[in-house]
Design a protein around this motif. Structure first.
Motif, PDB file in Angstrom:
ATOM      1  N   VAL A  91      57.225  53.421  39.139  1.00 36.14           N
ATOM      2  CA  VAL A  91      57.739  52.100  39.505  1.00 36.14           C
ATOM      3  C   VAL A  91      56.738  51.320  40.346  1.00 36.14           C
ATOM      4  O   VAL A  91      56.634  50.091  40.232  1.00 36.14           O
ATOM      5  N   VAL A  92      55.972  52.019  41.189  1.00 34.80           N
ATOM      6  CA  VAL A  92      54.931  51.334  41.964  1.00 34.80           C
ATOM      7  C   VAL A  92      53.876  50.759  41.026  1.00 34.80           C
ATOM      8  O   VAL A  92      53.478  49.594  41.149  1.00 34.80           O
ATOM      9  N   LEU A  93      53.432  51.563  40.058  1.00 34.69           N
ATOM     10  CA  LEU A  93      52.444  51.084  39.101  1.00 34.69           C
ATOM     11  C   LEU A  93      52.994  49.933  38.267  1.00 34.69           C
ATOM     12  O   LEU A  93      52.279  48.965  37.976  1.00 34.69           O
ATOM     13  N   LEU A  94      54.268  50.032  37.890  1.00 36.12           N
ATOM     14  CA  LEU A  94      54.884  48.975  37.090  1.00 36.12           C
ATOM     15  C   LEU A  94      54.920  47.648  37.848  1.00 36.12           C
ATOM     16  O   LEU A  94      54.483  46.612  37.335  1.00 36.12           O
ATOM     17  N   ILE A  95      55.433  47.679  39.081  1.00 38.90           N
ATOM     18  CA  ILE A  95      55.592  46.444  39.842  1.00 38.90           C
ATOM     19  C   ILE A  95      54.241  45.843  40.207  1.00 38.90           C
ATOM     20  O   ILE A  95      54.013  44.634  40.044  1.00 38.90           O
ATOM     21  N   VAL A  96      53.337  46.685  40.712  1.00 35.08           N
ATOM     22  CA  VAL A  96      52.015  46.178  41.080  1.00 35.08           C
ATOM     23  C   VAL A  96      51.297  45.626  39.854  1.00 35.08           C
ATOM     24  O   VAL A  96      50.715  44.526  39.893  1.00 35.08           O
ATOM     25  N   GLY A  97      51.341  46.375  38.751  1.00 37.53           N
ATOM     26  CA  GLY A  97      50.701  45.914  37.529  1.00 37.53           C
ATOM     27  C   GLY A  97      51.292  44.621  37.021  1.00 37.53           C
ATOM     28  O   GLY A  97      50.569  43.703  36.606  1.00 37.53           O
ATOM     29  N   LYS A  98      52.615  44.514  37.067  1.00 41.62           N
ATOM     30  CA  LYS A  98      53.280  43.299  36.581  1.00 41.62           C
ATOM     31  C   LYS A  98      52.920  42.094  37.434  1.00 41.62           C
ATOM     32  O   LYS A  98      52.651  41.005  36.911  1.00 41.62           O
ATOM     33  N   VAL A  99      52.906  42.262  38.754  1.00 41.42           N
ATOM     34  CA  VAL A  99      52.549  41.153  39.645  1.00 41.42           C
ATOM     35  C   VAL A  99      51.123  40.689  39.359  1.00 41.42           C
ATOM     36  O   VAL A  99      50.851  39.479  39.278  1.00 41.42           O
ATOM     37  N   ILE A 100      50.195  41.623  39.192  1.00 40.33           N
ATOM     38  CA  ILE A 100      48.798  41.262  38.930  1.00 40.33           C
ATOM     39  C   ILE A 100      48.668  40.541  37.598  1.00 40.33           C
ATOM     40  O   ILE A 100      47.983  39.506  37.492  1.00 40.33           O
ATOM     41  N   ILE A 101      49.323  41.071  36.552  1.00 39.38           N
ATOM     42  CA  ILE A 101      49.228  40.448  35.233  1.00 39.38           C
ATOM     43  C   ILE A 101      49.828  39.039  35.255  1.00 39.38           C
ATOM     44  O   ILE A 101      49.228  38.087  34.733  1.00 39.38           O
ATOM     45  N   VAL A 102      51.007  38.887  35.858  1.00 44.27           N
ATOM     46  CA  VAL A 102      51.646  37.568  35.921  1.00 44.27           C
ATOM     47  C   VAL A 102      50.777  36.589  36.712  1.00 44.27           C
ATOM     48  O   VAL A 102      50.642  35.419  36.327  1.00 44.27           O
ATOM     49  N   SER A 103      50.168  37.042  37.803  1.00 47.23           N
ATOM     50  CA  SER A 103      49.320  36.152  38.605  1.00 47.23           C
ATOM     51  C   SER A 103      48.118  35.677  37.800  1.00 47.23           C
ATOM     52  O   SER A 103      47.699  34.506  37.915  1.00 47.23           O
ATOM     53  N   GLU A 104      47.557  36.549  36.970  1.00 49.23           N
ATOM     54  CA  GLU A 104      46.436  36.161  36.131  1.00 49.23           C
ATOM     55  C   GLU A 104      46.859  35.139  35.078  1.00 49.23           C
ATOM     56  O   GLU A 104      46.126  34.203  34.768  1.00 49.23           O
ATOM     57  N   VAL A 105      48.059  35.331  34.522  1.00 49.90           N
ATOM     58  CA  VAL A 105      48.571  34.365  33.543  1.00 49.90           C
ATOM     59  C   VAL A 105      48.810  33.012  34.209  1.00 49.90           C
ATOM     60  O   VAL A 105      48.473  31.956  33.651  1.00 49.90           O
ATOM     61  N   LEU A 106      49.374  33.014  35.415  1.00 54.57           N
ATOM     62  CA  LEU A 106      49.633  31.770  36.136  1.00 54.57           C
ATOM     63  C   LEU A 106      48.349  31.004  36.427  1.00 54.57           C
ATOM     64  O   LEU A 106      48.345  29.772  36.486  1.00 54.57           O
ATOM     65  N   ALA A 107      47.255  31.732  36.615  1.00 52.25           N
ATOM     66  CA  ALA A 107      45.980  31.102  36.945  1.00 52.25           C
ATOM     67  C   ALA A 107      45.259  30.548  35.719  1.00 52.25           C
ATOM     68  O   ALA A 107      44.291  29.792  35.859  1.00 52.25           O
ATOM     69  N   ALA A 108      45.726  30.909  34.535  1.00 54.34           N
ATOM     70  CA  ALA A 108      45.080  30.436  33.304  1.00 54.34           C
ATOM     71  C   ALA A 108      45.321  28.934  33.118  1.00 54.34           C
ATOM     72  O   ALA A 108      46.401  28.417  33.426  1.00 54.34           O
ATOM     73  N   GLU A 109      44.334  28.237  32.586  1.00 56.89           N
ATOM     74  CA  GLU A 109      44.441  26.784  32.407  1.00 56.89           C
ATOM     75  C   GLU A 109      45.540  26.404  31.421  1.00 56.89           C
ATOM     76  O   GLU A 109      46.185  25.360  31.559  1.00 56.89           O
ATOM     77  N   SER A 110      45.760  27.226  30.418  1.00 57.96           N
ATOM     78  CA  SER A 110      46.749  26.904  29.379  1.00 57.96           C
ATOM     79  C   SER A 110      48.131  27.492  29.669  1.00 57.96           C
ATOM     80  O   SER A 110      48.988  27.527  28.778  1.00 57.96           O
ATOM     81  N   PHE A 111      48.366  27.928  30.916  1.00 63.03           N
ATOM     82  CA  PHE A 111      49.698  28.441  31.270  1.00 63.03           C
ATOM     83  C   PHE A 111      50.747  27.353  31.119  1.00 63.03           C
ATOM     84  O   PHE A 111      50.509  26.187  31.437  1.00 63.03           O
ATOM     85  N   HIS A 112      51.930  27.763  30.652  1.00 61.45           N
ATOM     86  CA  HIS A 112      53.057  26.830  30.504  1.00 61.45           C
ATOM     87  C   HIS A 112      54.302  27.487  31.093  1.00 61.45           C
ATOM     88  O   HIS A 112      54.522  28.692  30.926  1.00 61.45           O
ATOM     89  N   TRP A 113      55.139  26.693  31.735  1.00 62.00           N
ATOM     90  CA  TRP A 113      56.342  27.235  32.380  1.00 62.00           C
ATOM     91  C   TRP A 113      57.314  27.877  31.405  1.00 62.00           C
ATOM     92  O   TRP A 113      58.140  28.719  31.786  1.00 62.00           O
ATOM     93  N   ILE A 114      57.215  27.535  30.128  1.00 64.73           N
ATOM     94  CA  ILE A 114      58.151  28.082  29.143  1.00 64.73           C
ATOM     95  C   ILE A 114      58.032  29.601  29.041  1.00 64.73           C
ATOM     96  O   ILE A 114      58.996  30.294  28.686  1.00 64.73           O
ATOM     97  N   PHE A 115      56.862  30.144  29.388  1.00 63.59           N
ATOM     98  CA  PHE A 115      56.695  31.593  29.344  1.00 63.59           C
ATOM     99  C   PHE A 115      57.577  32.283  30.387  1.00 63.59           C
ATOM    100  O   PHE A 115      58.174  33.327  30.112  1.00 63.59           O
ATOM    101  N   VAL A 116      57.654  31.712  31.571  1.00 62.27           N
ATOM    102  CA  VAL A 116      58.498  32.266  32.630  1.00 62.27           C
ATOM    103  C   VAL A 116      59.960  32.221  32.215  1.00 62.27           C
ATOM    104  O   VAL A 116      60.742  33.129  32.510  1.00 62.27           O
ATOM    105  N   LEU A 117      60.327  31.193  31.481  1.00 61.43           N
ATOM    106  CA  LEU A 117      61.702  31.032  31.020  1.00 61.43           C
ATOM    107  C   LEU A 117      62.072  32.024  29.919  1.00 61.43           C
ATOM    108  O   LEU A 117      63.157  32.634  29.964  1.00 61.43           O
TER     109      LEU A 117
END
Length: 249
Positions: free
Chosen positions: A111-137
Motif C-alpha cells: 500500500v505504501v508503494l501504491l500510494i507513493v507511486g500513484k501520487v508521483i504518477i498523477v503529479s507528473e500527469v498534472l505537470a504535462a502541458e496537454s493535461f486536461h481536467w476530464i482525466f481526473v473526472l
C-alpha cells in the motif's frame, strides 16, 4: 433511487441511514450506477485543481480525496489481497488471510508503494502541458467500471460474504451491458475533449487489464472476492494514470 442510495451506502462515506430493499433490481442497479459514483468522486476531486497548488500537492490531494470519499474501501481490499497473494500459501490459507482483519507486512509495503507511486504518477500527469481536467473526472469511472465488468464475468471464489450475496442477486448480463455503455460514454468524452488516440488506448488497456486480472484471480483464488474487486479498482487507476503519463510525455 433505491439503487443510488444503496450504492452511496456501500461504496462511499455518505451516510444513508435507511433500510432499503436488496433484490435483483436494486442490486443490478447498484452496479450499473457504480461507475458514476466514481465519476462523482472524480468531479469533487476536480475542484482541487482550482487551488493552484504545485503538481505534487495537488496530486496528493486528489489521491487523498479518492480514498476519503470511498472510505478507504478499495484500498483495504488491495491491502488484504497483497497480504494473501504474497504469502505464497495454498488457496485455503489465502482465504484465511483475506478474512483476517490484521494487516501484514506485505500489505503495508504494497500500500505504501501504491500510494507513493500513484501520487508521483498523477503529479507528473498534472505537470504535462496537454493535461486536461476530464482525466481526473473519468479515471475513477473507468476503474469502477473495470470492477463491475470483472464481477459480472467472473465466478465467486467462495460461497460466503457480501460479494457472493450480490453475485447471486445481480442480473449479470444487464449490468455488463450497462457498464459497457458507461465505458463507451466515458471514452467518447475523452476522445471529444482531448484525443481519440488516448480514448482508443484506454479502451485497449482496459480490455487487456480486465482479461489479465480475471485470469490471475481465477488462477490464484479460483474467482473473485470483495477484496479482490477492491484491489482491482486501485490497480486499474494506477495503470490508467501510468498509461496517460506515457501518452502525454
Amino acid at each position: 433511487m433505491n439503487s443510488l442510495l444503496l450504492a452511496l451506502q456501500f461504496f462511499t462515506i455518505i451516510p444513508v441511514h435507511k433500510n432499503l430493499p436488496m433484490e435483483e433490481r436494486q442490486i443490478s442497479g447498484i452496479y450499473s450506477l457504480f461507475p458514476w459514483i466514481g465519476a462523482s468522486i472524480g468531479a469533487i476531486s476536480c475542484a482541487l485543481l482550482y487551488f493552484q497548488w504545485g503538481p505534487l500537492m495537488t496530486a496528493f490531494s486528489i489521491v487523498f480525496m479518492g480514498v476519503l470519499l470511498s472510505g478507504g474501501l478499495h484500498l483495504d481490499g488491495f491491502i488484504d489481497t497483497s497480504d494473501a497473494f504474497f504469502s505464497y500459501r495454498d488457496r485455503m490459507k489465502r482465504f484465511e488471510i483475506l478474512d483476517d482483519p490484521r494487516v501484514g507486512a506485505f500489505g503495508v509495503m504494497a500500500v505504501v508503494l501504491l500510494i507513493v507511486g500513484k501520487v508521483i504518477i498523477v503529479s507528473e500527469v498534472l505537470a504535462a502541458e496537454s493535461f486536461h481536467w476530464i482525466f481526473v473526472l473519468l479515471l475513477p469511472l473507468f476503474s469502477r467500471a473495470a470492477l463491475v465488468m470483472l464481477f459480472g464475468l467472473t465466478r465467486s471464489a467462495k460461497e460466503s460474504g457480501l460479494a457472493y450475496f450480490f453475485k447471486q442477486k445481480m442480473n449479470a448480463n444487464a449490468v455488463i451491458l450497462a457498464t459497457a455503455c458507461n465505458i463507451f460514454v466515458g471514452l467518447l468524452l475523452i476522445g471529444w475533449m482531448t484525443s481519440w488516440l488516448i480514448a482508443v488506448t484506454f479502451a485497449v488497456v482496459l480490455l487487456v487489464f480486465i482479461c489479465f486480472y480475471r485470469n490471475w484471480a481465477l488462477k490464484n483464488f479460483g474467482g473473485v472476492t470483495g477484496d479482490l474487486l477492491g484491489a482491482c479498482v486501485e490497480i486499474t487507476e494506477v495503470v490508467l494514470w501510468l498509461t496517460l503519463l506515457l501518452l502525454l510525455s
